[in-house]
Design an enzyme around this catalytic site. Structure first.
Site, PDB file in Angstrom:
ATOM      1  N   TYR A 195       0.814  -1.361  -0.060  1.00  0.00           N
ATOM      2  CA  TYR A 195      -0.081   0.069  -0.056  1.00  0.00           C
ATOM      3  C   TYR A 195       0.830   1.070   0.061  1.00  0.00           C
ATOM      4  O   TYR A 195       0.293   2.331  -0.679  1.00  0.00           O
ATOM      5  CB  TYR A 195      -1.104  -0.155   1.232  1.00  0.00           C
ATOM      6  CG  TYR A 195      -2.253  -0.826   0.981  1.00  0.00           C
ATOM      7  CD1 TYR A 195      -2.270  -1.876   0.801  1.00  0.00           C
ATOM      8  CD2 TYR A 195      -3.401  -0.017   1.213  1.00  0.00           C
ATOM      9  CE1 TYR A 195      -3.692  -2.677   0.811  1.00  0.00           C
ATOM     10  CE2 TYR A 195      -4.406  -0.704   1.111  1.00  0.00           C
ATOM     11  CZ  TYR A 195      -4.698  -2.022   1.054  1.00  0.00           C
ATOM     12  OH  TYR A 195      -6.027  -2.497   0.680  1.00  0.00           O
TER      13      TYR A 195
ATOM     14  N   ASP B 299      -6.212  -7.024   4.033  1.00  0.00           N
ATOM     15  CA  ASP B 299      -7.497  -6.533   3.472  1.00  0.00           C
ATOM     16  C   ASP B 299      -8.305  -7.384   2.689  1.00  0.00           C
ATOM     17  O   ASP B 299      -9.540  -7.472   3.087  1.00  0.00           O
ATOM     18  CB  ASP B 299      -6.843  -5.468   2.351  1.00  0.00           C
ATOM     19  CG  ASP B 299      -8.038  -4.623   1.588  1.00  0.00           C
ATOM     20  OD1 ASP B 299      -9.005  -4.336   2.442  1.00  0.00           O
ATOM     21  OD2 ASP B 299      -8.151  -4.636   0.419  1.00  0.00           O
TER      22      ASP B 299
HETATM   23  C1  IPM Z   1     -10.409  -1.155   4.034  1.00  0.00           C
HETATM   24  C2  IPM Z   1     -10.568  -0.635   2.771  1.00  0.00           C
HETATM   25  C3  IPM Z   1      -9.624   0.422   2.236  1.00  0.00           C
HETATM   26  C4  IPM Z   1      -8.137  -0.507   2.505  1.00  0.00           C
HETATM   27  C5  IPM Z   1      -9.467   0.998   1.285  1.00  0.00           C
HETATM   28  C6  IPM Z   1     -11.144   2.000   1.087  1.00  0.00           C
HETATM   29  C7  IPM Z   1      -8.410   2.048   1.073  1.00  0.00           C
HETATM   30  O1  IPM Z   1     -10.874  -1.546   1.759  1.00  0.00           O
HETATM   31  O2  IPM Z   1     -10.374  -0.620   5.176  1.00  0.00           O
HETATM   32  O3  IPM Z   1     -10.450  -2.455   4.136  1.00  0.00           O
HETATM   33  O4  IPM Z   1      -8.140  -1.135   1.437  1.00  0.00           O
HETATM   34  O5  IPM Z   1      -7.599  -0.507   3.300  1.00  0.00           O
HETATM   35 MN    MN Z   2     -10.814  -3.460   2.623  1.00  0.00          MN
END
Ligand code: IPM
Ligand code: MN
Length: 355
Positions: A143, A245
């Site tokens: 990320y 995620d």
């Molecule tokens: C989560 C969401 C987020 C992530 C997005 C909205 C950036 O999917 O909190 O799981 O990927 O972390």
């Molecule tokens: Mn998510």
């Protein structure tokens, strides 16, 4: 902080965020009334609505005021209007907030309500009593690594340091003592260097500090399957940002609805409490969103404030609403209860039963 006094930054965000947050605030107000807690709220912008109003997904004022508060209660961010061609997106705002607040440890409890088990797409006997927690690393990995996006060429890099892995692992291990003393590290150590480092760090600290905790190692592809065929085997899952995620959305299919899942993100000092679900733009403004994920996130905040009576009152009131089928349409397609009916029911239940 005197007399249970806390300042909470409320970031309603986009889509269904404002609707679910309003129900959490209703429930927190009932809790304050019953237990004499003194929670104060300040409101700031993040995501698409912040871009709209200030031209930036995470305004400086949001950061500054959040840093002056005791916790952040977040609804959801995301708006299909902002796509890959935009240089700022709602998602940027959320990722930056996590990074600036240093909330490196995202905690996502997955607990089956046995009377909702038939709503799950998994067979009842496989999911009853499923109860595990995902510890997802939140401020590192793919990320946040260096990225490039060109028309013909793009990349994302995944990096982790020893320290980034160690600090979240200690939190997961310490919590394992309160549960079944068992951790599953999920990675792809047969291919990825970062996963090899995860294994190395986790096995080192397990050996050095946590010899009473049993550690299992599982590859992500296998884990994705195991979560469907045998979810009862998990107690604490420890994993990186990307795998966490994906696995947390998968886990929501066990519970029956993504709308039920809460989370907390802890780290340096100020924690963020937000439901696992996204902004669900198709449902925005219709009052059909399930507010339970958000309400339970607010409960996790009370727990971290050590306001255990309030925490327990919310948990048992949510349980009561589900037992009595006071649920939104994602759980019961014949239900006529709206988002605000759920918050009304839960807050009334708190007033009537705990005062
Ligand atoms: C989560 C969401 C987020 C992530 C997005 C909205 C950036 O999917 O909190 O799981 O990927 O972390
Ligand atoms: Mn998510």
């Amino acid at each position: 902080m005197k007399n249970n006094e806390y300042l909470i930054t409320v970031l309603k965000g986009d889509g269904i965020g404002p609707e679910v947050i309003d129900e959490s605030l209703k429930v927190l107000n009932a809790i304050c009334n019953v237990f004499n807690y003194n929670l104060k709220f300040q409101y700031e912008y993040i995501g698409g609505n912040a871009i709209e109003k200030f031209g930036i997904s995470l305004p400086k004022k949001t950061i500054d005021n959040s840093l002056k508060s005791n916790a952040i209660l977040l609804g959801s961010i995301g708006d299909p209007k902002y796509n890959i061609n935009c240089n700022d997106t709602p998602e940027n705002g959320l990722l930056k907030l996590r990074s600036v607040m240093g909330t490196y440890c995202n905690i996502r409890p997955i607990k089956i309500y046995n009377n909702l088990a038939e709503k799950s797409c998994i067979k009842h006997n496989l999911i009853k009593n499923v109860d595990f927690i995902i510890y997802r690393e939140l401020t590192g990995g793919i990320y946040f690594g260096e990225k490039k996006y060109d028309k013909e060429y793009a990349y994302d890099t995944c990096t982790y340091t020893y320290n980034e892995i160690e600090r979240i692992s200690h939190i997961a291990f310490r919590n394992a003592f309160k549960r079944k003393k068992q951790i599953t590290l999920i990675d792809k150590a047969n291919v990825l260097s970062t996963s090899k480092l995860w294994r190395n760090v986790v096995s080192n600290i397990a050996e050095k500090y946590y010899s009473d905790i049993k550690v299992n190692y599982m590859f992500i592809d296998n884990a994705a399957m195991q979560m469907i065929i045998n979810p009862q085997q998990f107690d604490i899952i420890l994993t990186d940002n990307m795998f966490g995620d994906i696995l947390s959305d998968e886990a929501s299919a066990l519970v029956g609805s993504l709308g039920l899942l809460p989370s907390s993100s802890i780290g340096n000092n100020i924690a963020i409490y937000e439901p696992v679900h996204g902004s669900y733009p198709e449902a925005a403004g219709k009052n059909i969103a399930n507010p339970i994920g958000s309400i339970l996130s607010a409960a996790m905040m009370l727990y971290d404030f050590k306001l255990y009576k309030g925490y327990n009152a919310i948990l048992s009131s949510v349980q009561n609403s589900i037992d009595n089928n006071i649920v939104t349409q994602d759980i019961n397609s014949n239900s006529s209860y709206m988002t605000y009916d759920i918050g009304d029911y839960i807050s009334n239940y708190i007033i009537n039963n705990f005062k």
